[in-house]
Write a protein that holds these residues in place. Structure first.
Motif, short mmCIF file in Angstrom:
data_model
loop_
_atom_site.label_atom_id
_atom_site.label_comp_id
_atom_site.label_asym_id
_atom_site.label_seq_id
_atom_site.Cartn_x
_atom_site.Cartn_y
_atom_site.Cartn_z
N ALA A 166 43.94 30.88 21.37
CA ALA A 166 45.22 30.91 20.64
C ALA A 166 44.97 30.34 19.25
N PHE A 167 45.36 31.10 18.24
CA PHE A 167 45.03 30.75 16.86
C PHE A 167 46.32 30.45 16.09
N PRO A 168 46.60 29.16 15.87
CA PRO A 168 47.88 28.78 15.27
C PRO A 168 47.94 29.09 13.77
N HIS A 169 49.13 29.51 13.34
CA HIS A 169 49.39 29.66 11.91
C HIS A 169 49.42 28.26 11.27
N PRO A 170 49.20 28.17 9.96
CA PRO A 170 49.03 26.85 9.33
C PRO A 170 50.16 25.87 9.55
N ASP A 171 51.41 26.34 9.70
CA ASP A 171 52.54 25.42 9.86
C ASP A 171 52.97 25.27 11.32
N TRP A 172 52.11 25.66 12.25
CA TRP A 172 52.45 25.63 13.68
C TRP A 172 52.90 24.25 14.14
N LEU A 173 52.08 23.25 13.93
CA LEU A 173 52.44 21.90 14.37
C LEU A 173 53.64 21.35 13.61
N GLU A 174 53.72 21.64 12.34
CA GLU A 174 54.84 21.16 11.53
C GLU A 174 56.17 21.69 12.08
N ARG A 175 56.18 22.97 12.45
CA ARG A 175 57.40 23.59 12.99
C ARG A 175 57.77 23.03 14.35
N LEU A 176 56.78 22.81 15.21
CA LEU A 176 57.05 22.23 16.51
C LEU A 176 57.60 20.82 16.39
N LEU A 177 57.01 20.06 15.51
CA LEU A 177 57.45 18.68 15.32
C LEU A 177 58.87 18.63 14.76
N ALA A 178 59.19 19.54 13.85
CA ALA A 178 60.55 19.59 13.30
C ALA A 178 61.57 19.92 14.38
N ALA A 179 61.22 20.83 15.29
CA ALA A 179 62.11 21.17 16.39
C ALA A 179 62.32 19.97 17.32
N ALA A 180 61.25 19.23 17.58
CA ALA A 180 61.36 18.05 18.44
C ALA A 180 62.27 16.99 17.80
N GLU A 181 62.24 16.90 16.49
CA GLU A 181 63.10 15.95 15.79
C GLU A 181 64.56 16.40 15.84
N ARG A 182 64.79 17.71 15.77
CA ARG A 182 66.16 18.24 15.83
C ARG A 182 66.75 18.15 17.22
N HIS A 183 65.88 18.16 18.24
CA HIS A 183 66.36 18.25 19.62
C HIS A 183 65.76 17.13 20.48
N PRO A 184 66.28 15.92 20.32
CA PRO A 184 65.74 14.81 21.12
C PRO A 184 66.02 14.96 22.60
N GLU A 185 66.94 15.86 22.97
CA GLU A 185 67.26 16.07 24.38
C GLU A 185 66.23 16.94 25.10
N ALA A 186 65.36 17.60 24.33
CA ALA A 186 64.37 18.51 24.92
C ALA A 186 63.03 17.80 25.07
N ALA A 187 62.30 18.17 26.14
CA ALA A 187 61.01 17.54 26.41
C ALA A 187 59.84 18.47 26.16
N ALA A 188 60.11 19.78 26.05
CA ALA A 188 59.02 20.75 25.89
C ALA A 188 59.44 21.83 24.91
N PHE A 189 58.46 22.29 24.11
CA PHE A 189 58.74 23.24 23.04
C PHE A 189 57.67 24.32 23.04
N GLY A 190 58.10 25.57 23.18
CA GLY A 190 57.17 26.68 23.23
C GLY A 190 57.05 27.38 21.89
N SER A 191 55.92 28.02 21.69
CA SER A 191 55.64 28.75 20.45
C SER A 191 56.01 30.23 20.59
N ARG A 192 56.10 30.91 19.46
CA ARG A 192 56.18 32.37 19.48
C ARG A 192 54.75 32.90 19.46
N GLN A 193 54.33 33.47 20.57
CA GLN A 193 52.97 33.98 20.70
C GLN A 193 52.95 35.48 20.40
#
Length: 327
Positions: A99-126
Protein backbone atom coordinates in the motif's frame (compact mmCIF):
# COMPACT_ATOMS: atom_id res chain seq x y z
CA UNK A 1 -2.51 17.25 17.58
CA UNK A 2 1.04 16.41 16.54
CA UNK A 3 2.12 13.68 14.15
CA UNK A 4 4.61 12.79 16.89
CA UNK A 5 1.65 11.00 18.46
CA UNK A 6 1.66 8.37 15.67
CA UNK A 7 3.61 5.15 15.16
CA UNK A 8 3.36 3.50 11.74
CA UNK A 9 3.58 -0.30 11.66
CA UNK A 10 4.39 -2.20 8.46
CA UNK A 11 4.31 -6.01 8.59
CA UNK A 12 6.13 -7.59 5.65
CA UNK A 13 6.72 -11.09 4.35
CA UNK A 14 8.97 -10.96 1.28
CA UNK A 15 8.00 -8.43 -1.41
CA UNK A 16 11.04 -6.18 -1.05
CA UNK A 17 10.17 -4.16 -4.19
CA UNK A 18 6.74 -3.22 -2.84
CA UNK A 19 8.15 -2.45 0.60
CA UNK A 20 10.79 -0.13 -0.89
CA UNK A 21 8.07 1.91 -2.58
CA UNK A 22 5.92 1.88 0.56
CA UNK A 23 8.73 3.17 2.76
CA UNK A 24 9.74 5.77 0.18
CA UNK A 25 6.17 7.11 0.32
CA UNK A 26 6.28 7.18 4.13
CA UNK A 27 9.55 9.11 4.00
CA UNK A 28 7.88 12.12 2.33
CA UNK A 29 4.70 12.41 4.40
CA UNK A 30 3.59 15.96 5.18
CA UNK A 31 3.06 14.79 8.77
CA UNK A 32 5.89 12.50 9.78
CA UNK A 33 5.26 9.87 12.45
CA UNK A 34 7.43 9.61 15.53
CA UNK A 35 8.40 6.04 14.63
CA UNK A 36 8.11 3.57 11.76
CA UNK A 37 8.24 -0.07 12.87
CA UNK A 38 8.85 -2.63 10.14
CA UNK A 39 8.20 -6.24 11.18
CA UNK A 40 10.01 -8.79 8.99
CA UNK A 41 7.87 -11.91 9.25
CA UNK A 42 10.59 -14.37 8.23
CA UNK A 43 11.30 -13.02 4.74
CA UNK A 44 13.80 -14.83 2.52
CA UNK A 45 14.27 -12.28 -0.27
CA UNK A 46 16.69 -9.87 1.42
CA UNK A 47 13.91 -7.60 2.65
CA UNK A 48 15.72 -6.78 5.89
CA UNK A 49 18.70 -5.38 3.98
CA UNK A 50 16.39 -3.09 2.02
CA UNK A 51 14.85 -1.75 5.22
CA UNK A 52 18.23 -1.16 6.82
CA UNK A 53 19.47 0.69 3.75
CA UNK A 54 16.45 2.99 3.59
CA UNK A 55 16.55 3.57 7.35
CA UNK A 56 20.09 4.84 6.98
CA UNK A 57 19.75 6.84 3.75
CA UNK A 58 16.16 8.13 3.29
CA UNK A 59 16.06 11.50 5.12
CA UNK A 60 12.50 11.04 6.34
CA UNK A 61 13.26 7.61 7.80
CA UNK A 62 16.65 8.20 9.40
CA UNK A 63 16.31 8.06 13.18
CA UNK A 64 12.67 7.03 12.97
CA UNK A 65 12.81 3.46 11.68
CA UNK A 66 12.98 0.25 13.72
CA UNK A 67 13.28 -3.20 12.16
CA UNK A 68 12.01 -6.23 14.04
CA UNK A 69 12.93 -9.64 12.66
CA UNK A 70 10.57 -12.43 13.71
CA UNK A 71 12.63 -15.26 12.20
CA UNK A 72 9.49 -16.98 10.95
CA UNK A 73 6.07 -16.03 9.63
CA UNK A 74 3.88 -15.39 12.66
CA UNK A 75 1.03 -14.12 10.53
CA UNK A 76 -0.35 -10.61 10.11
CA UNK A 77 -2.28 -10.62 13.39
CA UNK A 78 0.53 -11.75 15.71
CA UNK A 79 3.19 -9.60 14.04
CA UNK A 80 1.07 -6.47 14.41
CA UNK A 81 0.38 -7.29 18.05
CA UNK A 82 4.12 -7.55 18.71
CA UNK A 83 4.68 -4.11 17.19
CA UNK A 84 1.68 -2.50 18.91
CA UNK A 85 3.00 -3.75 22.25
CA UNK A 86 6.20 -1.76 21.59
CA UNK A 87 4.36 1.50 20.89
CA UNK A 88 3.84 4.29 23.39
CA UNK A 89 2.12 6.75 21.06
CA UNK A 90 -1.54 7.76 21.18
CA UNK A 91 -2.17 6.46 17.67
CA UNK A 92 -1.01 3.44 15.67
CA UNK A 93 -1.26 3.49 11.88
CA UNK A 94 -1.11 0.13 10.12
CA UNK A 95 0.13 0.01 6.54
CA UNK A 96 0.62 -2.98 4.26
CA UNK A 97 3.91 -3.08 2.35
CA UNK A 98 1.96 -3.15 -0.94
CA UNK A 99 0.00 0.00 0.00
CA UNK A 100 1.55 3.25 -1.16
CA UNK A 101 0.27 6.31 0.73
CA UNK A 102 -0.15 9.71 -0.88
CA UNK A 103 2.00 12.42 0.76
CA UNK A 104 -0.78 13.80 3.00
CA UNK A 105 -2.12 10.37 4.05
CA UNK A 106 -1.12 10.58 7.71
CA UNK A 107 -1.98 14.26 7.95
CA UNK A 108 -5.54 13.58 6.75
CA UNK A 109 -6.02 10.63 9.10
CA UNK A 110 -4.77 12.63 12.05
CA UNK A 111 -7.08 15.55 11.20
CA UNK A 112 -10.06 13.17 11.11
CA UNK A 113 -9.09 11.74 14.51
CA UNK A 114 -8.98 15.26 15.91
CA UNK A 115 -12.43 16.07 14.47
CA UNK A 116 -13.95 12.83 15.77
CA UNK A 117 -12.80 12.01 19.30
CA UNK A 118 -15.70 9.54 19.56
CA UNK A 119 -14.16 7.29 16.89
CA UNK A 120 -11.43 4.72 17.56
CA UNK A 121 -10.57 3.62 14.02
CA UNK A 122 -10.14 5.45 10.72
CA UNK A 123 -9.97 3.85 7.29
CA UNK A 124 -8.34 5.17 4.13
CA UNK A 125 -9.67 5.46 0.60
CA UNK A 126 -7.82 2.65 -1.15
CA UNK A 127 -7.40 2.82 -4.92
CA UNK A 128 -6.19 -0.10 -7.03
CA UNK A 129 -2.55 0.42 -7.87
CA UNK A 130 -1.98 0.79 -11.61
CA UNK A 131 -5.67 1.30 -12.41
CA UNK A 132 -6.37 5.05 -12.19
CA UNK A 133 -9.82 5.89 -10.90
CA UNK A 134 -10.68 2.32 -9.82
CA UNK A 135 -11.56 1.80 -6.16
CA UNK A 136 -9.94 -0.90 -4.04
CA UNK A 137 -12.12 -0.13 -1.03
CA UNK A 138 -13.59 2.63 1.13
CA UNK A 139 -14.16 0.58 4.28
CA UNK A 140 -15.20 -2.93 5.22
CA UNK A 141 -18.83 -4.01 4.88
CA UNK A 142 -20.19 -6.74 7.15
CA UNK A 143 -23.25 -8.59 5.88
CA UNK A 144 -25.79 -10.09 8.27
CA UNK A 145 -24.84 -13.54 6.92
CA UNK A 146 -21.22 -13.11 8.02
CA UNK A 147 -19.77 -12.31 4.61
CA UNK A 148 -17.54 -9.26 4.40
CA UNK A 149 -16.04 -7.19 1.58
CA UNK A 150 -14.46 -3.83 0.83
CA UNK A 151 -17.04 -1.25 -0.20
CA UNK A 152 -16.73 -0.20 -3.84
CA UNK A 153 -14.02 -2.70 -4.70
CA UNK A 154 -13.29 -2.89 -8.43
CA UNK A 155 -15.58 -0.13 -9.64
CA UNK A 156 -14.91 3.47 -10.78
CA UNK A 157 -14.71 6.19 -8.16
CA UNK A 158 -18.13 7.68 -7.28
CA UNK A 159 -18.98 10.99 -5.64
CA UNK A 160 -20.20 9.06 -2.58
CA UNK A 161 -16.69 7.68 -2.11
CA UNK A 162 -15.47 11.20 -1.38
CA UNK A 163 -17.80 11.74 1.59
CA UNK A 164 -16.62 11.07 5.13
CA UNK A 165 -18.93 8.47 6.69
CA UNK A 166 -19.24 5.83 9.35
CA UNK A 167 -18.20 2.33 8.27
CA UNK A 168 -18.41 -1.06 9.93
CA UNK A 169 -14.62 -1.36 10.16
CA UNK A 170 -11.49 -0.13 8.37
CA UNK A 171 -9.31 -2.31 6.18
CA UNK A 172 -6.05 -2.69 8.11
CA UNK A 173 -4.03 -2.39 4.91
CA UNK A 174 -4.10 1.35 5.63
CA UNK A 175 -5.79 2.43 8.84
CA UNK A 176 -5.33 4.54 11.96
CA UNK A 177 -6.33 3.34 15.45
CA UNK A 178 -6.34 4.83 18.90
CA UNK A 179 -3.87 2.61 20.72
CA UNK A 180 -5.89 2.68 23.94
CA UNK A 181 -8.88 1.17 22.09
CA UNK A 182 -6.71 -1.58 20.60
CA UNK A 183 -5.42 -2.51 24.03
CA UNK A 184 -8.93 -2.38 25.49
CA UNK A 185 -10.23 -5.08 23.13
CA UNK A 186 -7.06 -7.18 23.18
CA UNK A 187 -5.62 -6.34 19.75
CA UNK A 188 -5.80 -8.79 16.87
CA UNK A 189 -6.88 -12.39 17.40
CA UNK A 190 -3.70 -14.30 16.59
CA UNK A 191 -5.58 -17.52 15.81
CA UNK A 192 -6.78 -15.84 12.60
CA UNK A 193 -3.17 -15.67 11.30
CA UNK A 194 -4.26 -13.50 8.34
CA UNK A 195 -7.46 -12.46 6.53
CA UNK A 196 -10.59 -11.15 8.29
CA UNK A 197 -8.54 -10.35 11.39
CA UNK A 198 -9.14 -6.65 10.81
CA UNK A 199 -12.91 -7.17 10.49
CA UNK A 200 -12.87 -9.19 13.70
CA UNK A 201 -10.98 -6.38 15.41
CA UNK A 202 -13.40 -3.79 14.02
CA UNK A 203 -16.37 -5.87 15.22
CA UNK A 204 -14.94 -6.04 18.74
CA UNK A 205 -14.30 -2.29 18.74
CA UNK A 206 -17.97 -1.78 17.82
CA UNK A 207 -19.12 -4.16 20.54
CA UNK A 208 -17.03 -2.11 22.98
CA UNK A 209 -18.97 0.99 21.95
CA UNK A 210 -16.48 2.59 19.55
CA UNK A 211 -17.12 4.01 16.09
CA UNK A 212 -15.15 3.65 12.86
CA UNK A 213 -14.93 6.22 10.07
CA UNK A 214 -13.89 6.31 6.42
CA UNK A 215 -11.55 9.21 5.64
CA UNK A 216 -11.83 9.73 1.85
CA UNK A 217 -9.03 12.28 1.54
CA UNK A 218 -6.52 9.88 3.14
CA UNK A 219 -5.53 7.95 0.01
CA UNK A 220 -3.32 4.94 -0.69
CA UNK A 221 -2.70 2.96 -3.86
CA UNK A 222 -3.01 -0.73 -3.02
CA UNK A 223 -1.84 -3.86 -4.83
CA UNK A 224 -3.58 -6.36 -2.53
CA UNK A 225 -2.60 -9.88 -1.32
CA UNK A 226 0.88 -9.43 -2.75
CA UNK A 227 2.54 -11.78 -0.25
CA UNK A 228 -0.14 -14.51 -0.09
CA UNK A 229 -0.47 -15.56 -3.72
CA UNK A 230 -3.46 -13.33 -4.49
CA UNK A 231 -6.95 -13.18 -3.04
CA UNK A 232 -8.05 -16.14 -5.21
CA UNK A 233 -5.32 -18.51 -4.01
CA UNK A 234 -6.09 -21.63 -2.00
CA UNK A 235 -4.22 -20.00 0.90
CA UNK A 236 -6.57 -17.02 0.82
CA UNK A 237 -9.67 -19.20 0.41
CA UNK A 238 -8.72 -21.38 3.38
CA UNK A 239 -7.83 -18.60 5.81
CA UNK A 240 -10.54 -16.22 4.67
CA UNK A 241 -13.44 -18.65 4.85
CA UNK A 242 -12.27 -20.34 8.04
CA UNK A 243 -11.97 -16.95 9.71
CA UNK A 244 -15.41 -15.83 8.53
CA UNK A 245 -16.92 -18.54 10.75
CA UNK A 246 -14.82 -17.59 13.75
CA UNK A 247 -15.58 -13.88 13.35
CA UNK A 248 -19.33 -14.54 13.21
CA UNK A 249 -19.39 -16.96 16.14
CA UNK A 250 -17.28 -14.74 18.41
CA UNK A 251 -18.93 -11.44 17.77
CA UNK A 252 -22.55 -11.61 16.62
CA UNK A 253 -24.56 -10.62 19.69
CA UNK A 254 -27.74 -12.14 20.98
CA UNK A 255 -30.58 -11.91 20.01
CA UNK A 256 -29.14 -11.60 16.47
CA UNK A 257 -26.99 -14.71 16.69
CA UNK A 258 -29.65 -17.49 16.52
CA UNK A 259 -31.65 -16.20 13.53
CA UNK A 260 -28.59 -15.03 11.58
CA UNK A 261 -26.83 -18.35 12.15
CA UNK A 262 -29.21 -19.82 9.55
CA UNK A 263 -28.26 -17.04 7.11
CA UNK A 264 -24.59 -17.79 7.80
CA UNK A 265 -25.13 -21.50 7.11
CA UNK A 266 -27.01 -20.80 3.88
CA UNK A 267 -24.35 -18.33 2.75
CA UNK A 268 -21.67 -20.97 3.40
CA UNK A 269 -23.48 -23.51 1.20
CA UNK A 270 -23.89 -21.07 -1.68
CA UNK A 271 -20.31 -19.83 -1.40
CA UNK A 272 -19.07 -23.42 -1.30
CA UNK A 273 -20.84 -24.16 -4.56
CA UNK A 274 -19.12 -21.18 -6.16
CA UNK A 275 -15.66 -22.33 -5.04
CA UNK A 276 -16.37 -25.89 -6.09
CA UNK A 277 -17.15 -24.59 -9.55
CA UNK A 278 -13.78 -22.84 -9.55
CA UNK A 279 -11.96 -26.02 -8.61
CA UNK A 280 -11.28 -24.85 -5.03
CA UNK A 281 -13.92 -26.88 -3.24
CA UNK A 282 -11.31 -28.80 -1.23
CA UNK A 283 -9.73 -25.63 0.17
CA UNK A 284 -13.17 -24.28 1.07
CA UNK A 285 -14.31 -27.48 2.80
CA UNK A 286 -11.02 -27.73 4.69
CA UNK A 287 -11.54 -24.16 5.89
CA UNK A 288 -15.00 -24.92 7.26
CA UNK A 289 -13.85 -28.19 8.83
CA UNK A 290 -10.97 -26.42 10.56
CA UNK A 291 -13.36 -23.73 11.80
CA UNK A 292 -15.78 -26.30 13.21
CA UNK A 293 -13.11 -28.37 14.97
CA UNK A 294 -12.02 -25.24 16.86
CA UNK A 295 -15.62 -24.51 17.81
CA UNK A 296 -15.26 -25.00 21.57
CA UNK A 297 -12.30 -22.62 21.70
CA UNK A 298 -14.18 -19.93 19.85
CA UNK A 299 -17.34 -20.46 21.84
CA UNK A 300 -15.25 -19.70 24.92
CA UNK A 301 -13.97 -16.57 23.19
CA UNK A 302 -17.56 -15.64 22.36
CA UNK A 303 -18.53 -15.73 26.03
CA UNK A 304 -15.65 -13.39 26.91
CA UNK A 305 -16.43 -10.94 24.08
CA UNK A 306 -20.16 -10.83 24.78
CA UNK A 307 -19.62 -10.45 28.53
CA UNK A 308 -17.73 -7.20 27.95
CA UNK A 309 -20.11 -5.88 25.26
CA UNK A 310 -21.33 -2.30 25.74
CA UNK A 311 -23.06 -1.70 22.40
CA UNK A 312 -26.66 -2.85 22.07
CA UNK A 313 -27.69 -5.48 19.56
CA UNK A 314 -29.71 -2.74 17.85
CA UNK A 315 -26.49 -0.72 17.35
CA UNK A 316 -24.88 -3.70 15.65
CA UNK A 317 -27.96 -4.47 13.54
CA UNK A 318 -27.97 -0.91 12.24
CA UNK A 319 -24.42 -1.31 10.89
CA UNK A 320 -24.95 -4.67 9.16
CA UNK A 321 -25.51 -4.88 5.41
CA UNK A 322 -28.89 -6.50 4.77
CA UNK A 323 -28.97 -6.56 0.98
CA UNK A 324 -29.51 -9.59 -1.21
CA UNK A 325 -26.49 -8.76 -3.36
CA UNK A 326 -23.03 -7.46 -2.64
CA UNK A 327 -22.99 -3.65 -2.90
Amino acid sequence: MSSESITVVVVAFNGREHLSRCLAALAVQTAMPRTVIVVDNGSTDGLAEVVQHLAETAPGLVGRTTLISMGRNLGFAAANNRAIAMCDTEFVALLNPDAFPHPDWLERLLAAAERHPEAAAFGSRQMINGQPGIVDGTGDVYHMSGLTWRAGHGRPLHDEDLVEREIFSPCAAAALYRRSALLEVGGFDEDFFCYIEDVDLGFRLRLAGHKCLSVPDAVVDHVGSASTGGKGSDFAVFHGHRNLVWCFVKNMPNPLFPPLLFAHFLQSILTGLVFTGRGQGSAFLLAKWHAITAGSKFWKKRRAVQKSRRASWQDIWQMLDKGFWRS
